[in-house]
Design a protein around this motif. Structure first.
Motif, PDB file in Angstrom:
ATOM      1  N   GLU A   1       0.794  -1.229   0.000  1.00 49.20           N
ATOM      2  CA  GLU A   1       0.000   0.000   0.000  1.00 49.20           C
ATOM      3  C   GLU A   1       0.822   1.273   0.000  1.00 49.20           C
ATOM      4  OE1 GLU A   1      -2.628  -0.499   3.432  1.00 49.20           O
ATOM      5  OE2 GLU A   1      -1.364   0.853   4.586  1.00 49.20           O
ATOM      6  N   GLU A   2       0.119   2.333  -0.358  1.00 52.40           N
ATOM      7  CA  GLU A   2       0.672   3.681  -0.430  1.00 52.40           C
ATOM      8  C   GLU A   2       1.221   4.092   0.938  1.00 52.40           C
ATOM      9  OE1 GLU A   2      -1.564   8.029  -1.090  1.00 52.40           O
ATOM     10  OE2 GLU A   2      -2.701   6.204  -0.723  1.00 52.40           O
TER      11      GLU A   2
ATOM     12  N   LEU B   1       1.717   6.662   3.680  1.00 55.63           N
ATOM     13  CA  LEU B   1       1.043   7.895   4.104  1.00 55.63           C
ATOM     14  C   LEU B   1       1.897   8.615   5.141  1.00 55.63           C
ATOM     15  CD1 LEU B   1      -2.587   6.524   4.663  1.00 55.63           C
ATOM     16  CD2 LEU B   1      -1.718   7.744   2.655  1.00 55.63           C
TER      17      LEU B   1
ATOM     18  N   GLU C   1      -0.199   9.996  13.921  1.00 53.85           N
ATOM     19  CA  GLU C   1      -1.062   8.825  14.119  1.00 53.85           C
ATOM     20  C   GLU C   1      -1.897   8.999  15.384  1.00 53.85           C
ATOM     21  OE1 GLU C   1       0.475   4.785  13.465  1.00 53.85           O
ATOM     22  OE2 GLU C   1       2.279   5.747  12.661  1.00 53.85           O
TER      23      GLU C   1
ATOM     24  N   GLU D   1      -5.222   0.975  10.103  1.00 56.84           N
ATOM     25  CA  GLU D   1      -5.608  -0.396  10.438  1.00 56.84           C
ATOM     26  C   GLU D   1      -6.824  -0.382  11.336  1.00 56.84           C
ATOM     27  OE1 GLU D   1      -3.224  -2.627  13.155  1.00 56.84           O
ATOM     28  OE2 GLU D   1      -2.824  -0.928  14.438  1.00 56.84           O
TER      29      GLU D   1
HETATM   30  P1  AMP Z   1      -0.093  -1.559  11.656  1.00 52.73           P
HETATM   31  O1  AMP Z   1       0.394  -2.859  12.255  1.00 52.73           O
HETATM   32  O2  AMP Z   1      -0.949  -1.724  10.440  1.00 52.73           O
HETATM   33  O3  AMP Z   1      -0.606  -0.611  12.683  1.00 52.73           O
HETATM   34  O4  AMP Z   1       1.234  -0.828  11.153  1.00 52.73           O
HETATM   35  C1  AMP Z   1       2.282  -0.555  12.041  1.00 52.73           C
HETATM   36  C2  AMP Z   1       2.788   0.829  11.810  1.00 52.73           C
HETATM   37  O5  AMP Z   1       3.268   0.962  10.465  1.00 52.73           O
HETATM   38  C3  AMP Z   1       1.690   1.895  11.923  1.00 52.73           C
HETATM   39  O6  AMP Z   1       1.481   2.288  13.242  1.00 52.73           O
HETATM   40  C4  AMP Z   1       2.279   3.002  11.085  1.00 52.73           C
HETATM   41  O7  AMP Z   1       3.223   3.749  11.816  1.00 52.73           O
HETATM   42  C5  AMP Z   1       3.012   2.263   9.988  1.00 52.73           C
HETATM   43  N1  AMP Z   1       2.166   2.186   8.789  1.00 52.73           N
HETATM   44  C6  AMP Z   1       1.262   1.246   8.473  1.00 52.73           C
HETATM   45  N2  AMP Z   1       0.685   1.510   7.289  1.00 52.73           N
HETATM   46  C7  AMP Z   1       1.241   2.651   6.834  1.00 52.73           C
HETATM   47  C8  AMP Z   1       1.071   3.442   5.649  1.00 52.73           C
HETATM   48  N3  AMP Z   1       0.209   3.099   4.675  1.00 52.73           N
HETATM   49  N4  AMP Z   1       1.817   4.558   5.515  1.00 52.73           N
HETATM   50  C9  AMP Z   1       2.710   4.912   6.475  1.00 52.73           C
HETATM   51  N5  AMP Z   1       2.931   4.204   7.603  1.00 52.73           N
HETATM   52  C10 AMP Z   1       2.201   3.089   7.787  1.00 52.73           C
END
Ligand code: AMP
Ligand code: GLY
Length: 421
Positions: free
Chosen positions: A185-186, A188, A192, A283
């Motif tokens: 994915e893109e 971003l 947060e 997420e």
């Molecule tokens: P998640 O386990 O999906 O929460 O991802 C862990 C961490 O990765 C998140 O808290 C974000 O800091 C980073 N992250 C996840 N997806 C993205 C995204 N599309 N763009 C930038 N950072 C992301």
């Protein structure tokens, strides 16, 4: 009432301490709980994923209400199984827990219902993923589809790193089966925010917002962890942004799950990024966050059990959910080396005031002695009128939690203090 709480971390300790405030609660069993939780609940060594064991225990002990806290049992259908034998539960059924259990499901849901999120592609074929990466915008984000304990997300700064990450997940099974499907994915940018929300499938009542600190080291350096500390409320989450999130994300998600025949009841966790183009979903989690819960529940003024039962019964609209107009900070004390290898078995001591403010995660009893048994060992929370005071007080109290090779980040809340400056 006799309650059952499934799980055994700091989050479960925070839930149990909140539930205990209700005078109707006579007994709380924690399955499996941990050595620190044993001070507040009866711990029974049945694993959180042993659904047969949980169901038998609940039936034999005439449980009145159960709270299923971790992702694994929710995704496995623990709430379905307990509901089948007539035990009301807090938490989504398996067909709704998939919102966390499969990132591909969550992304497709958001696309179908126009809920803002990063642009993405889903791959089940390694060669297709590698050829997509030849031209994908860099940096890019690679995510294993299934549950991977928060570790299945790689932010790739170069094309080579991205290719290595998909190869590790898809060909080398670095995250087991959960990596056979990947989401690319893109990338971003923006602050947060974590927003946990109570929902009965009709009404959604967000809790106070919070900010996690996922990296192991100060200034957000080092490896991703389960979370090294949290503050609440999150200063980036203004009331104007909260209104936008309610209209564009929270209500549409509840409606989307209903439209799919997957009504979500329980705590829905929105991991948001406040991008220059508005708030977007990073997420979903189908449960309370950890350590977010360790700052959010101490600020809850309403009775937790009443709110949880309203989510189960479908009466959340009529139920008051209020939070103190104060600030909270939780500092995690971990075993040095976490999230990689670390030593265990060190005795833990507390000053009385530290003990009262601390939720225990990775610890077990050896006789009557509490010893470390995990990476994140404790979370110590303070509440104050200002964020600055909450941070200072949580660090002062955490100094009263002592064990060998203890490690804390020294900057929990610092970024939040700088917000808007
Ligand atoms: P998640 O386990 O999906 O929460 O991802 C862990 C961490 O990765 C998140 O808290 C974000 O800091 C980073 N992250 C996840 N997806 C993205 C995204 N599309 N763009 C930038 N950072 C992301
Ligand atoms: N603190 C992030 C999570 O619970 O997933």
């Amino acid at each position: 009432m006799k309650l059952l709480v499934i799980g055994g971390g700091g989050r479960e300790h925070a839930i149990i301490k909140s539930l205990k405030k209700n005078p109707q609660v006579e007994t709380i069993y924690a399955l499996p709980g941990n050595g620190g939780i044993a001070a507040d609940a009866i711990c029974v060594s049945i694993s959180a994923t042993d659904l047969d064991g949980i169901v038998n225990f609940a039936r034999e002990n005439a449980i009145d209400y159960a709270v299923v806290a971790p992702d694994d049992p929710l995704v496995l259908g623990c709430v379905d199984r307990l509901s089948e034998i007539g035990i009301p539960c807090f938490g989504p059924k398996a067909n709704a827990a998939i919102i966390e259990g499969s990132k591909a499901f969550a992304k497709d849901l958001m696309k179908k219902y126009g809920i803002p999120t990063a642009a993405y592609e889903i791959f089940t074929d390694l060669n297709k993923a590698l050829s997509y990466l030849e031209t994908a915008p860099i940096p890019t984000v690679i995510k294993a589809d299934g549950l991977a304990l928060g570790k299945g997300v790689i932010i790739a700064a170069t094309r080579e790193e991205a290719k290595e990450a998909v190869t590790d997940m898809m060909a080398n099974a670095k995250f087991g089966k959960s990596g056979s499907t990947v989401v690319i994915e893109e990338f971003l940018t923006g602050p947060e925010v974590s927003v946990l929300a109570f929902t009965d499938g009709k009404t959604v009542k967000p809790m106070v917002s919070s900010m996690d600190h996922k990296r192991a080291g100060d200034n957000d350096t080092g490896l991703n962890t389960g979370g090294m500390g949290t503050i609440a409320p999150n200063p980036y989450y203004t009331s104007q942004i909260a209104d936008i999130c309610m209209e564009t994300i929270f209500l549409p998600t509840i409606a989307a799950m209903n439209a799919e025949g997957r009504t979500f009841r329980g705590c829905l966790y929105f991991g948001l990024m406040l991008t220059p183009n508005g708030p977007k979903v990073i997420e979903y989690n189908c449960r309370f966050g950890d350590p977010e819960t360790q700052v959010v529940l101490p600020l809850l003024e309403s009775d937790l059990l009443t709110v949880m039962r309203a989510c189960t019964d479908g009466t959340l609209a009529e139920t008051e959910v209020t939070f103190a107009d104060k600030h909270a900070c939780c500092v995690i004390t971990a075993s040095a080396g976490y999230p990689e290898s670390y030593e265990k078995g060190f005795a833990i001591t507390f000053t009385p005031e530290a003990q009262a403010a601390t939720f225990v995660a990775g610890a077990k009893l050896e006789g009557d002695k509490l010893v470390t048994s995990g990476g994140r060992v404790t979370g110590t929370t303070a509440i104050a009128d200002t964020l600055e005071a909450a941070i200072a007080e949580s660090y002062r109290l955490a100094d009263g939690v002592v064990f060998q090779k203890a490690y804390r980040r020294s900057d929990i809340g610092r970024r939040a203090l700088q917000a808007g400056k």
